[in-house]
Scaffold this active site. Structure first.
Site, PDB file in Angstrom:
ATOM      1  N   CYS A 162       6.668   5.346   8.550  1.00 23.74           N
ATOM      2  CA  CYS A 162       5.807   5.179   7.373  1.00 23.74           C
ATOM      3  C   CYS A 162       6.660   5.238   6.113  1.00 23.74           C
ATOM      4  O   CYS A 162       7.377   6.206   5.892  1.00 23.74           O
ATOM      5  CB  CYS A 162       4.729   6.256   7.313  1.00 23.74           C
ATOM      6  SG  CYS A 162       3.661   6.026   5.883  1.00 23.74           S
ATOM      7  N   ASN A 219       0.832  -1.192   0.000  1.00 23.29           N
ATOM      8  CA  ASN A 219       0.000   0.000   0.000  1.00 23.29           C
ATOM      9  C   ASN A 219       0.865   1.240   0.000  1.00 23.29           C
ATOM     10  O   ASN A 219       2.002   1.234   0.489  1.00 23.29           O
ATOM     11  CB  ASN A 219      -0.948   0.018   1.211  1.00 23.29           C
ATOM     12  CG  ASN A 219      -0.326   0.669   2.430  1.00 23.29           C
ATOM     13  OD1 ASN A 219      -0.278   1.887   2.530  1.00 23.29           O
ATOM     14  ND2 ASN A 219       0.184  -0.141   3.351  1.00 23.29           N
TER      15      ASN A 219
END
Lengths: 319, 272
Positions: A146, A85
């Site tokens: 992230c 993702n």
């Protein structure tokens, strides 16, 4: 149909027979199961499928000081037993979260872990201050890992000194339990775990997604809108178990283990490796009630094996 | 409200070169079904493919408690669906998303489907018929063999026109070209469409030229299906449909799964 009386018996046996409650660096959880940030929205999305009161904690979508648009599409690609993702931290900003999303979560008897991210140390400090003053926030999970944002995110998480600096700044601005979410995209997970522990983290969360990519052989171009993405799902579980095993033995902090947990067996594997609690992520997309099934399955495993306290299983594989 | 659990496959038949029609008995889900909504199906009981597949509702039988799904085999997940047999259990979530809404005061609708995009238009066509709205249906396909559902639509008593890329049936060319020919004569006052993005983009631009508003149903790679993961987004104009170039930041990403999949045509920004 379940007989309500059976249900009651089950609950009583559950609470009286075995202890599922854990303490994750000052965060008291009624069981060790929470959701992985970014896979569970802000909670209401899964309320039709999950009894939010039964969760050990709800970990909400990554939140930043300013709203973020996120990355172009495609943002998701399937891989064998996994997904890539590149959402890019799309979120409405911390003030919107506090005003619009947090009140809903206060209706539940479940602690809320807010995942925070930033572009700069000042961002992290300000988000921390705002959330620390908000009613209904039980802990902060600091995203220094992230892989999908250009500034901050993994840049902080892969540099030991920067990671420690982010944790130090957050620590200075809150008394809430502080969970440092680590990136697996590092040479030595133990070194970075040690640094963030020294900087004041109360617990570690690992692992975030593994950086990966996919190329479309028809267009001969990268498939994902952001070129690279984070790999999650059962494909990464052995890597995550290994990192939890290493970090748990090296650092005296409780660990929130995650990475491809699909069922109770997977969750127990993380606990045995040294995780005090576990987060369920990708599995929610496959089975929206995965967290409920996992809580029930852990209880069952404990009864079947004569375990009365879940804490006795934490790190049992190496203790 | 949304159902999650098992339904029972009652029929799964090949209806085109790569197309299957599946009927599923799942009364708790069916009673909530509406044209334009979708179900999220777990195709494998194992870990590969991992994600569910969003499939739009093609037919709704409230009396029998069944839904039907018209799908094209395009990969591993849909191939697994095609291998299911009557009597098999099928793991579904739904109905999900927002369906079509039929605005008050419309009299003549143009309904445009491209490729497998025809699937969600059937229950819409039935609703439009129910409300006594006149309609012209345009179907676009690669070739004659890929035209699905013409007879069924005609049996409902609606006008159907076909465009094929290779000219093997009906108008030769894209369905947007056919629409350009049809609109001046049919004089629709609203449109509904589902199909590949280039078709929708062309159609949105064309209908705007005719001052025609409408709704489009979008498709995007999807994760959770419930608005949590933010994978399936599309660019949406901010500020009530004002013209701002995307480069100026005049858009936000909306969720196809829960804000859509049906959007007002004037709201969406489709990239090339």
């Amino acid at each position: 149909m379940t007989n309500p009386a059976d249900n009651l018996t089950d609950r009583q046996a559950g609470s009286q027979g075995v202890n599922l409650s854990v303490n994750l660096g000052g965060l008291q959880m009624k069981n060790p199961v929470t959701t992985a940030s970014g896979t569970f929205g802000f909670g209401p999305e899964y309320a039709p499928y999950v009894d939010l009161n039964r969760l050990g904690a709800i970990t909400v979508k990554g939140t930043t000081l300013e709203p973020r648009k996120g990355n172009p599409t495609p943002r998701i690609a399937e891989t064998p037993a996994g997904i890539l993702n590149c959402i890019g931290l799309q979120n409405p900003g911390v003030d919107h979260f506090i005003r619009e999303d947090l009140p809903y979560l206060r209706n539940y008897d479940t602690p809320v872990i807010v995942n925070i991210a930033g572009n700069s140390l000042d961002d992290y400090a300000e988000v921390t201050r705002r959330l620390s003053g908000a009613q209904g926030v039980s802990a902060l999970e600091v995203n220094i890992s992230c892989p999908n944002v250009k500034q901050g995110g993994m840049v902080f998480g892969t540099d030991c000194m920067m990671a420690a600096e982010v944790i130090r700044v957050v620590r200075e601005n809150t008394t809430l339990p502080l969970i440092a979410k680590l990136s697996p995209n590092v040479t030595d997970i133990v070194e970075i775990a040690g640094r963030v522990a020294e900087a004041g983290a109360d617990a570690l969360a690992l692992i975030n997604t593994l950086l990966g990519m996919k190329i479309d052989i028809r267009s001969r171009k990268p498939f994902l809108g952001n070129i690279m993405g984070g790999l999650s799902g059962p494909a990464i579980r052995p890597v995550a178990v290994r990192m939890v095993w290493q970090a748990a033995q090296a650092v005296r902090l409780p660990i929130l283990g995650m990475g491809g947990i699909m069922n109770a067996e997977d969750a127990i594997e993380f606990i045995l490796a040294g995780a005090t609690a576990v987060a369920v992520g990708t599995a929610n997309f496959v089975n929206p009630a995965a967290t409920m099934d996992i809580i029930t399955g852990i209880q069952q495993y404990m009864r079947d094996n004569g375990i009365t306290d879940i804490n006795d299983l934490v790190g049992a594989a190496w203790k | 409200m949304s159902f999650s659990g098992l339904g029972e496959v009652v029929m799964n038949t090949k209806v085109g070169p790569e197309h299957f029609l599946m009927r599923v008995y799942v009364p708790q889900l069916t009673k909530l079904a509406k044209p334009g909504r979708f179900v999220h199906i777990r195709c494998s009981s194992g870990m590969d493919p991992l994600l569910r597949r969003p499939i739009s509702l093609h037919g709704i039988d409230y009396g029998k408690g069944t839904i039907s799904l018209l799908y094209q085999v395009v990969g591993t997940g849909t191939r697994m669906l095609a291998e299911m047999s009557p009597g098999d259990g099928i793991d579904l979530m739904g109905p999900l998303g927002n369906g079509f809404t039929i605005p008050d005061g419309i009299n003549k609708a143009l309904v445009v489907g491209g490729g497998i995009g025809v699937a969600p238009l059937f229950p819409l066509v039935q609703s439009l018929k129910h409300y006594g709205i006149e309609q012209t249906v345009l179907l676009g396909a690669r070739s004659a063999a890929f035209v699905i559902g013409r007879e069924q639509l005609e049996s409902l008593g609606v006008k159907v026109k076909i465009a094929t890329d290779d000219g093997s049936f009906g108008y030769q060319g894209f369905v947007t070209g056919l629409a350009e020919d049809v609109i001046p004569a049919a004089k629709p006052d609203y449109f509904f469409a589902c199909g590949p993005y280039p078709m929708l983009k062309g159609l949105i631009s064309l209908t705007k030229g005719f001052g025609l508003s409408g709704q489009v149903s979008l498709e995007e790679y999807m994760g959770c299906g419930v608005g949590a993961c933010l994978a399936c987004v599309c660019k949406n104009r901010t500020g009530g449909g004002t013209e701002q170039p995307a480069s100026a930041g005049g858009f936000e990403y909306k969720k196809v799964c829960t804000d859509g999949p049906v959007f007002e045509a004037s709201e969406v920004i489709l990239d090339d």
